[in-house]
Write a protein that holds these residues in place. Structure first.
Motif, PDB file in Angstrom:
ATOM      1  N   ASP A  77       1.284  -1.192  -0.062  1.00 37.37           N
ATOM      2  CA  ASP A  77       0.034   0.404   0.011  1.00 37.37           C
ATOM      3  C   ASP A  77       0.852   1.193  -0.131  1.00 37.37           C
ATOM      4  O   ASP A  77       1.759   1.643   0.065  1.00 37.37           O
ATOM      5  N   GLU A  78      -0.021   2.268  -0.687  1.00 35.16           N
ATOM      6  CA  GLU A  78       0.940   3.793  -1.050  1.00 35.16           C
ATOM      7  C   GLU A  78       0.363   4.471   0.291  1.00 35.16           C
ATOM      8  O   GLU A  78      -0.932   4.607  -0.108  1.00 35.16           O
ATOM      9  N   LEU A  79       0.247   5.739   0.791  1.00 31.48           N
ATOM     10  CA  LEU A  79       0.036   6.563   1.604  1.00 31.48           C
ATOM     11  C   LEU A  79       0.715   8.320   0.522  1.00 31.48           C
ATOM     12  O   LEU A  79       2.045   8.424   0.496  1.00 31.48           O
ATOM     13  N   LEU A  80      -0.026   8.800   0.280  1.00 30.04           N
ATOM     14  CA  LEU A  80      -0.382   9.955  -0.442  1.00 30.04           C
ATOM     15  C   LEU A  80      -0.857  11.191   0.118  1.00 30.04           C
ATOM     16  O   LEU A  80      -1.265  11.200   0.223  1.00 30.04           O
ATOM     17  N   LEU A  81       0.083  12.047   0.950  1.00 32.88           N
ATOM     18  CA  LEU A  81      -0.209  13.235   1.290  1.00 32.88           C
ATOM     19  C   LEU A  81       0.776  14.619   0.005  1.00 32.88           C
ATOM     20  O   LEU A  81       1.442  14.845  -0.130  1.00 32.88           O
ATOM     21  N   THR A  82      -0.916  15.447  -0.124  1.00 33.19           N
ATOM     22  CA  THR A  82      -0.928  16.211  -1.116  1.00 33.19           C
ATOM     23  C   THR A  82      -1.792  17.191  -0.795  1.00 33.19           C
ATOM     24  O   THR A  82      -2.208  17.565  -0.120  1.00 33.19           O
ATOM     25  N   THR A  83      -0.978  18.793  -1.314  1.00 33.12           N
ATOM     26  CA  THR A  83      -1.658  19.936  -1.346  1.00 33.12           C
ATOM     27  C   THR A  83      -2.599  19.842  -2.149  1.00 33.12           C
ATOM     28  O   THR A  83      -3.082  18.863  -2.798  1.00 33.12           O
ATOM     29  N   ASP A  84      -3.500  21.056  -1.893  1.00 30.76           N
ATOM     30  CA  ASP A  84      -5.226  20.826  -3.044  1.00 30.76           C
ATOM     31  C   ASP A  84      -4.926  20.499  -4.194  1.00 30.76           C
ATOM     32  O   ASP A  84      -5.794  19.568  -4.309  1.00 30.76           O
ATOM     33  N   ALA A  85      -4.274  20.685  -5.033  1.00 29.23           N
ATOM     34  CA  ALA A  85      -3.209  21.284  -6.673  1.00 29.23           C
ATOM     35  C   ALA A  85      -3.228  19.634  -7.071  1.00 29.23           C
ATOM     36  O   ALA A  85      -4.525  19.525  -7.910  1.00 29.23           O
ATOM     37  N   LEU A  86      -2.879  19.128  -6.192  1.00 30.08           N
ATOM     38  CA  LEU A  86      -2.087  18.125  -7.139  1.00 30.08           C
ATOM     39  C   LEU A  86      -3.432  16.740  -6.377  1.00 30.08           C
ATOM     40  O   LEU A  86      -3.906  15.400  -6.737  1.00 30.08           O
ATOM     41  N   ALA A  87      -4.199  16.935  -5.009  1.00 29.33           N
ATOM     42  CA  ALA A  87      -5.438  16.332  -4.571  1.00 29.33           C
ATOM     43  C   ALA A  87      -6.632  16.943  -5.533  1.00 29.33           C
ATOM     44  O   ALA A  87      -7.312  15.209  -6.010  1.00 29.33           O
ATOM     45  N   ALA A  88      -6.560  17.644  -6.613  1.00 31.64           N
ATOM     46  CA  ALA A  88      -7.711  17.854  -7.130  1.00 31.64           C
ATOM     47  C   ALA A  88      -7.632  17.236  -8.217  1.00 31.64           C
ATOM     48  O   ALA A  88      -8.459  16.334  -8.362  1.00 31.64           O
ATOM     49  N   TRP A  89      -5.982  17.096  -8.615  1.00 28.35           N
ATOM     50  CA  TRP A  89      -6.030  16.380  -9.867  1.00 28.35           C
ATOM     51  C   TRP A  89      -6.107  14.254  -9.339  1.00 28.35           C
ATOM     52  O   TRP A  89      -6.529  14.098 -10.413  1.00 28.35           O
ATOM     53  N   LEU A  90      -5.801  13.909  -8.415  1.00 29.52           N
ATOM     54  CA  LEU A  90      -5.972  12.300  -8.023  1.00 29.52           C
ATOM     55  C   LEU A  90      -7.519  12.555  -7.867  1.00 29.52           C
ATOM     56  O   LEU A  90      -8.090  10.971  -8.558  1.00 29.52           O
ATOM     57  N   LEU A  91      -8.307  13.249  -7.027  1.00 31.49           N
ATOM     58  CA  LEU A  91      -9.381  12.519  -6.986  1.00 31.49           C
ATOM     59  C   LEU A  91     -10.401  12.715  -8.273  1.00 31.49           C
ATOM     60  O   LEU A  91     -11.607  12.105  -8.828  1.00 31.49           O
ATOM     61  N   SER A  92      -9.491  13.623  -9.212  1.00 31.70           N
ATOM     62  CA  SER A  92     -10.359  14.023 -10.950  1.00 31.70           C
ATOM     63  C   SER A  92     -10.317  12.499 -11.606  1.00 31.70           C
ATOM     64  O   SER A  92     -11.185  12.404 -12.451  1.00 31.70           O
ATOM     65  N   ARG A  93      -8.779  12.202 -11.052  1.00 27.88           N
ATOM     66  CA  ARG A  93      -8.233  11.101 -11.947  1.00 27.88           C
ATOM     67  C   ARG A  93      -9.070   9.370 -11.499  1.00 27.88           C
ATOM     68  O   ARG A  93      -9.266   8.729 -12.189  1.00 27.88           O
ATOM     69  N   SER A  94      -9.483   9.372 -10.539  1.00 28.42           N
ATOM     70  CA  SER A  94      -9.699   8.480 -10.138  1.00 28.42           C
ATOM     71  C   SER A  94     -11.414   8.760 -10.232  1.00 28.42           C
ATOM     72  O   SER A  94     -11.872   7.217 -10.098  1.00 28.42           O
ATOM     73  N   THR A  95     -12.154   9.390 -10.629  1.00 30.71           N
ATOM     74  CA  THR A  95     -13.606   9.815 -10.822  1.00 30.71           C
ATOM     75  C   THR A  95     -13.771   9.735 -12.373  1.00 30.71           C
ATOM     76  O   THR A  95     -15.022  10.150 -12.698  1.00 30.71           O
ATOM     77  N   ASN A  96     -13.092   9.695 -13.637  1.00 31.06           N
ATOM     78  CA  ASN A  96     -13.451  10.199 -14.773  1.00 31.06           C
ATOM     79  C   ASN A  96     -14.164   9.145 -14.982  1.00 31.06           C
ATOM     80  O   ASN A  96     -13.620   7.862 -14.856  1.00 31.06           O
TER      81      ASN A  96
END
Length: 282
Positions: A218-237
């Protein structure tokens, strides 16, 4: 009681917004790993990796310095509190008292340095200094725990104030995200911690806490908002690629990360903002 395996190493990658210098980046991150095993409240042997990220609010003066101070104090407060998530009010009070002392000391040094350089604080800067600096703050602990049967399990615990996020990935897929779970939850006024804020009870009410278990790989990623929004957009596209389309961050150095972020911005997939990633893999 079994031996605790080596904790994961934290990888820290960051880049400033386009058009800014590295010195103008208002994101911050800090990591600390315990050098030896301790004992939790249940008497079990534990060892921990701590990490924190913060996104300074550009609208406030000295936001970069406040964010840099805040991530270190967040890690220190987690480290010293033990099972800090069980007594959130106490943890928040410790963090705010610690950061207030450090902020006052920083301001004393800052004003003295300005005066020595022949640039004393101007009258129009004074209101901003009195108002204080503001930033989001996210902290996480990865804890290796030896259970009663002698086996070692990994758990993660996180707190968040604002829109910096933590993601748990398994086999390239998103298992959990915190505190936001969709792009729609991002707003223009995230919760912030102010350097002059002394209302620990209010901050504790606004702070969110979660935890989960990590399996090997497993991986744990801590991110600030710009990358967080990118990750969430990729998980729901809708094309189904999801987070499996993530780049191999483990092979990135700073230049690779900067070039990748620049490419995502050029494709209008990521907004132009400071970007920070702290990554750990069990």
């Amino acid at each position: 009681m079994g031996d605790i395996p080596a904790l994961p190493q934290a990888q820290w990658l960051w880049t400033q917004k386009a058009g800014s210098s590295p010195e103008e980046c208002e994101d911050a991150a800090y990591c600390w790993q315990s050098g030896e095993a301790g004992v939790d409240s249940a008497g079990r042997a534990v060892a921990s990796l701590y990490a924190s990220v913060s996104d300074g609010a550009s609208e406030s003066l000295l936001a970069r310095d406040w964010a840099a101070l805040l991530v270190r104090d967040a890690v220190e407060s987690m480290r010293l509190a033990g099972d800090w998530w069980l007594e959130l009010g106490t943890f928040v009070r410790d963090l705010m008292e610690r950061s207030a002392v450090h902020w006052d000391a920083f301001l004393t040094r800052y004003q003295a340095a300005r005066a020595e350089a022949g640039r004393p604080i101007a009258w129009y800067e004074q209101p901003g200094l009195e108002k204080g600096a503001f930033a989001t703050v996210l902290g996480a602990e990865i804890r290796a725990t030896v259970l009663e049967d002698g086996t070692t399990h990994w758990f993660w615990y996180a707190f968040a104030l604002g829109d910096s996020c933590v993601f748990q990935l398994r086999d390239g897929a998103l298992v959990d995200s915190f505190p936001l779970r969709s792009v729609d939850e991002f707003g223009i006024t995230p919760q912030l911690l102010g350097s002059r804020n002394r209302d620990a009870e209010l901050v504790a009410e606004r702070m969110r806490v979660t935890w989960g278990e990590l399996l090997p790989g497993d991986e744990l990623l801590l991110t600030t908002d710009a990358l967080a929004a990118w990750l969430l957009s990729r998980s729901t596209n809708p094309d189904g690629n999801g987070v499996a389309a993530l780049p191999a961050f483990s092979s990135f150095d700073q230049q690779d990360f900067t070039e990748w972020v620049d490419d995502q911005r050029a494709r209008a997939r990521m907004r132009n903002d400071d970007v920070t990633l702290v990554r750990a893999r069990v």
